[in-house]
Design a protein around this motif. Structure first.
Motif, PDB file in Angstrom:
ATOM      1  N   ARG A 187      17.152 -11.634 -29.755  1.00 43.57           N
ATOM      2  CA  ARG A 187      17.111 -10.617 -31.227  1.00 43.57           C
ATOM      3  C   ARG A 187      16.992  -9.229 -30.540  1.00 43.57           C
ATOM      4  N   ARG A 188      16.855  -8.631 -29.410  1.00 45.56           N
ATOM      5  CA  ARG A 188      16.823  -7.525 -28.865  1.00 45.56           C
ATOM      6  C   ARG A 188      18.294  -6.999 -28.495  1.00 45.56           C
ATOM      7  N   TYR A 199      14.087 -15.828 -36.118  1.00 47.82           N
ATOM      8  CA  TYR A 199      14.470 -14.591 -35.335  1.00 47.82           C
ATOM      9  C   TYR A 199      15.766 -14.282 -35.808  1.00 47.82           C
ATOM     10  N   ALA A 200      16.565 -14.965 -36.534  1.00 44.87           N
ATOM     11  CA  ALA A 200      17.753 -14.682 -36.933  1.00 44.87           C
ATOM     12  C   ALA A 200      18.085 -13.640 -38.132  1.00 44.87           C
ATOM     13  N   ASP A 201      18.943 -12.916 -38.370  1.00 45.12           N
ATOM     14  CA  ASP A 201      19.295 -12.487 -39.552  1.00 45.12           C
ATOM     15  C   ASP A 201      19.774 -12.971 -40.713  1.00 45.12           C
ATOM     16  N   LEU A 231      14.165 -15.885 -27.164  1.00 47.03           N
ATOM     17  CA  LEU A 231      14.535 -15.508 -28.497  1.00 47.03           C
ATOM     18  C   LEU A 231      14.193 -14.219 -28.840  1.00 47.03           C
ATOM     19  N   GLY A 232      13.157 -13.477 -28.129  1.00 46.27           N
ATOM     20  CA  GLY A 232      12.820 -12.235 -28.470  1.00 46.27           C
ATOM     21  C   GLY A 232      14.095 -11.476 -27.663  1.00 46.27           C
ATOM     22  N   ARG A 283      19.749  -6.173 -31.778  1.00 47.02           N
ATOM     23  CA  ARG A 283      19.055  -4.910 -32.606  1.00 47.02           C
ATOM     24  C   ARG A 283      19.382  -3.684 -31.845  1.00 47.02           C
ATOM     25  N   PHE A 330      22.920 -11.785 -35.936  1.00 48.03           N
ATOM     26  CA  PHE A 330      22.129 -13.009 -35.296  1.00 48.03           C
ATOM     27  C   PHE A 330      22.142 -13.993 -36.344  1.00 48.03           C
TER      28      PHE A 330
END
Length: 268
Positions: A202-203, A224-226, A198-199, A206, A52
């Motif tokens: 993110r999911r 929320y990003a990597d 955003l969640g 992940r 992300f």
């Protein structure tokens, strides 16, 4: 910002397999003569597969231009853009259309849902246009990710803004694209709905290995990003790994007051 590695034969190929999209010395110039403006100035960046990445920068930094060039929505003046192992630069209209349809997903600030279609019909529309049947198991997983199981028969006018954006997220996910580009996906949402969207993004990274590239002006969204890539004046100035909202704010503040250092990693 790209790194050169040395190693046994085949190492470069293995490294490339981890890259979902890539810009190599990309320039984007508008106008000519005294009216010429360079929106991007030799940008090189690799965007990791299953990661992300947020792209940030001050107004006019070139962040949206970079995303549009990476996604094949705009052409580059000089340089190369790759999606997976496909060289996007120079593709004809028909091949570019197929690439965007089959390998790229889009989430926009304005949702872009068809008002006459139900949520389910909007989600499945890209597959229908491509003449592809949905994978029912994957469709069920996507609906579970975005929490729309009880809203599939509703039309956009019957959904809240957050629900409409979740439909747009599901539409992008269901085709299993190589990479999803999100342009200010929470820009029209309140803080709670934005956090939900955003969640979900993110999911999807992940738990399902999706690749997300998001342009945002919001430090909290970027957290929320990597990884966050920062642009200023059309150039990559810094990047931040495992970002926090405070670290993003600090880096943005330094971009506003002067160069942080081209390609410099400012956190880990």
């Amino acid at each position: 910002m790209q790194t050169t590695t040395t190693g046994p034969p085949g190492a470069e190929a293995r490294q490339d397999a981890t890259v979902a999209a890539r810009a190599v010395d990309v320039w984007k110039v508008y106008g000519s003569g005294e009216a010429q403006v360079a929106a991007l100035r030799g940008v090189s960046v690799d965007l990791g597969r299953g990661r992300f990445t947020a792209i940030m920068g001050p107004s006019g930094s070139g962040k949206s231009t970079l995303m549009h060039c990476l996604a094949g929505l705009d052409t580059v003046t000089r340089g190369e853009v790759h999606i997976g192992d496909v060289l996007v630069t120079g593709l004809g209209d028909a091949k570019l259309t197929r690439l965007r349809r089959d390998q790229v997903g889009f989430i926009f600030q304005q949702f872009n849902l068809l008002p006459s279609l139900t949520a389910q019909e909007n989600i499945l529309l890209p597959l229908s246009i491509a003449g592809r049947k949905p994978d029912r198991d994957w469709f069920a997983q996507v609906i579970e990710i975005v929490g729309l199981g009880d809203r599939l028969s509703h039309r956009p006018s019957q959904l809240s803004g957050g629900q409409q954006q979740r439909v747009a997220c599901a539409r992008a996910l269901v085709a299993r694209p190589n990479v999803i580009f999100a342009d200010e996906p929470t820009g029209n949402l309140d803080s709670r709905s934005g956090a939900e969207v955003l969640g979900f993004l993110r999911r999807s990274v992940r738990d399902y290995g999706q690749t997300i590239v998001m342009v945002t002006h919001d430090p909290n969204a970027a957290s929320y990003a990597d990884r966050v890539v920062f642009l200023a004046d059309g150039e990559v100035r810094a990047e931040l790994h495992a970002p926090t909202a405070d670290a993003v704010l600090d880096t943005m503040g330094r971009l506003d007051t002067g160069p942080v250092g081209a390609g410099r990693t400012v956190g880990a």
